[in-house]
Design an enzyme around this catalytic site. Structure first.
Site, PDB file in Angstrom:
ATOM      1  N   ARG A 115       0.838  -1.212   0.000  1.00 26.69           N
ATOM      2  CA  ARG A 115       0.000   0.000   0.000  1.00 26.69           C
ATOM      3  C   ARG A 115       0.866   1.252   0.000  1.00 26.69           C
ATOM      4  O   ARG A 115       0.549   2.251  -0.651  1.00 26.69           O
ATOM      5  CB  ARG A 115      -0.954  -0.013   1.199  1.00 26.69           C
TER       6      ARG A 115
ATOM      7  N   LYS B 166      -2.488   6.642   1.260  1.00 26.18           N
ATOM      8  CA  LYS B 166      -2.364   7.058   2.667  1.00 26.18           C
ATOM      9  C   LYS B 166      -1.412   8.247   2.726  1.00 26.18           C
ATOM     10  O   LYS B 166      -0.243   8.112   3.093  1.00 26.18           O
ATOM     11  CB  LYS B 166      -1.879   5.878   3.516  1.00 26.18           C
TER      12      LYS B 166
ATOM     13  N   GLU C 266     -16.131   6.235   4.610  1.00 26.96           N
ATOM     14  CA  GLU C 266     -15.375   5.655   5.728  1.00 26.96           C
ATOM     15  C   GLU C 266     -15.339   6.625   6.892  1.00 26.96           C
ATOM     16  O   GLU C 266     -15.778   7.769   6.795  1.00 26.96           O
ATOM     17  CB  GLU C 266     -13.963   5.269   5.295  1.00 26.96           C
TER      18      GLU C 266
HETATM   19  N1  PLP Z   1      -9.198   4.490   6.639  1.00 23.64           N
HETATM   20  C1  PLP Z   1      -8.411   5.483   7.071  1.00 23.64           C
HETATM   21  C2  PLP Z   1      -8.727   6.865   6.634  1.00 23.64           C
HETATM   22  C3  PLP Z   1      -7.322   5.194   7.912  1.00 23.64           C
HETATM   23  O1  PLP Z   1      -6.527   6.184   8.356  1.00 23.64           O
HETATM   24  C4  PLP Z   1      -7.058   3.872   8.289  1.00 23.64           C
HETATM   25  C5  PLP Z   1      -5.895   3.549   9.104  1.00 23.64           C
HETATM   26  O2  PLP Z   1      -4.896   3.083   8.642  1.00 23.64           O
HETATM   27  C6  PLP Z   1      -7.908   2.871   7.820  1.00 23.64           C
HETATM   28  C7  PLP Z   1      -8.968   3.209   7.007  1.00 23.64           C
HETATM   29  C8  PLP Z   1      -7.681   1.444   8.177  1.00 23.64           C
HETATM   30  O3  PLP Z   1      -6.642   0.883   7.441  1.00 23.64           O
HETATM   31  P1  PLP Z   1      -5.805  -0.331   8.031  1.00 23.64           P
HETATM   32  O4  PLP Z   1      -6.800  -1.374   8.391  1.00 23.64           O
HETATM   33  O5  PLP Z   1      -4.941  -0.756   6.917  1.00 23.64           O
HETATM   34  O6  PLP Z   1      -5.069   0.187   9.200  1.00 23.64           O
HETATM   35  C1  COI Z   2      -3.852   3.517  11.441  1.00 23.10           C
HETATM   36  O1  COI Z   2      -4.818   2.878  11.875  1.00 23.10           O
HETATM   37  O2  COI Z   2      -2.739   2.996  11.303  1.00 23.10           O
HETATM   38  C2  COI Z   2      -3.978   4.908  11.070  1.00 23.10           C
HETATM   39  O3  COI Z   2      -3.157   5.361  10.340  1.00 23.10           O
HETATM   40  C3  COI Z   2      -5.097   5.676  11.611  1.00 23.10           C
HETATM   41  C4  COI Z   2      -4.731   7.008  12.202  1.00 23.10           C
HETATM   42  C5  COI Z   2      -3.865   6.905  13.405  1.00 23.10           C
HETATM   43  C6  COI Z   2      -4.235   7.975  11.197  1.00 23.10           C
END
Ligand code: PLP
Ligand code: COI
Length: 341
Positions: A83, A185, A221
């Protein structure tokens, strides 16, 4: 267990705690250097760095977990690496070999082993990899050099903690545009969300939920997590959109729901006017883990799912299975766990 820090693990929130060592690697003249662990948690960069002016940067988030036997393990770090490379491509930054990313995470965890929270405390070691554009620059163009860093911090819950439900409100603001950077991200998405988040928190909500920017009719989201709902006929449903972050937790839960709990899984539009289809709902992410959603406020009305105070039974099963996999108590699918040795 060697040399564990004297920290009140159970009281940790989601805050920065300086640890001993972090990893830094520089990209210059077409390639990444070998990278190394450093003590200094400050970075000195040119005032012309694109990361400062034009938001040319991205980041990741993953965790290290302590098992009952005292081992330490990472959850799907290769997915974070992939990612991050997608984010880098979107912002014209150099990609990293997946092995370099994973090796940097392993090195940082090993070097800060004393900060990995003990088993059973509910706390974890959060890793924050990032790439930033650095070097002298003024015009809007990619940086001449880049820095890849990984640091870590022991953390507790991002929202209330454990399986305590929280309420969210629908934001009037958009997080990301169609064909924009919502699926990457990148810091810009989060800068754009700070005001909406502050409004939600001031109004007593844990965070806000964004609707699709084009029609404002579909759930995208949560500010820092993806959304899922459990329908009245027991389907695990989660929004499909090109402008949300492809959450590793969400895709893991889709697998867990189908293969471990035997639920049907659907990734599709979730209409804000049809919340009645769900008997349970939750926010999922690395930091959020699985946070049950008590209710969502939309057009001045709070729609309550299972309960504002008690987690629903399917959300609980998803949580127990996912966390069980992460801490080594439930057998993980092939390739999901990387042990830090
Ligand atoms: N959506 C957003 C905007 C986030 O910041 C995060 C955190 O990482 C997620 C979703 C969840 O992603 P992940 O499950 O890969 O941590
Ligand atoms: C995560 O869950 O890793 C995120 O990046 C969410 C937040 C702390 C920005």
């Amino acid at each position: 267990m060697s040399n564990v820090k004297n920290i009140d693990w159970g009281k940790l929130g989601f805050n920065y705690i300086k640890t001993d060592l972090r990893y830094v690697s520089i990209w210059k003249d077409g390639s990444w250097d070998d990278g190394k662990l450093v003590e200094d948690n400050n970075i000195t960069i040119s005032e012309g760095s694109t990361a400062i002016h034009y938001g040319q940067q991205c980041f990741e988030g993953l965790k290290a977990y302590r098992t009952a036997e005292g081992k330490i393990q990472l959850f799907r770090p290769d997915e974070n690496a992939k990612r991050m490379n997608n984010s880098c491509k979107r912002l014209l930054m150099p990609e990293l070999p997946i092995e370099k990313f994973v090796e940097a995470c392993v090195q940082v965890v090993k070097a800060n082993e004393a900060y990995v929270p003990p088993y059973g405390t509910g706390a974890t070691l959060y890793l924050r990899p990032y790439v930033i554009g650095i070097g002298d620059n003024l015009g809007v163009k990619p940086a001449p050099e880049f820095l890849f860093g990984v640091f870590c911090s022991p953390v507790g819950p991002y929202f209330k903690g454990g399986l305590a439900p929280v309420n969210f409100m629908i934001s009037d603001y958009d997080r990301a545009a169609p064909y924009g950077t919502g699926a990457a991200k990148v810091g810009g998405n989060y800068a754009a969300s700070l005001l909406a988040h502050e409004i939600a928190v001031k109004r007593g909500f844990a965070d806000c939920i964004y609707l699709d920017p084009l029609t404002h009719s579909k759930i995208e989201e949560v500010g820092a997590a993806n959304f899922f709902g459990i329908t009245k006929d027991n389907k695990f449903v989660t929004p499909k959109s090109d402008s949300i972050l492809p959450s590793i937790t969400k895709y893991s839960l889709m697998h867990v729901a189908k293969e471990y709990l035997g639920l049907e899984v659907e990734e599709r539009d979730v209409l804000i006017d049809n919340l009645d289809e769900f008997k349970e709902a939750g926010a999922c992410g690395t930091a959020a883990v699985i946070t049950p959603i008590g209710g969502i406020e939309y057009k001045e009305e709070l729609h309550v799912f299972h309960s504002e105070t008690v987690v629903g039974p399917i959300t609980r099963k998803l949580y127990d299975t996912l966390c069980g996999i992460q801490i080594g108590e439930v057998k993980a699918p092939e390739g999901w766990i990387v042990e830090v040795k």
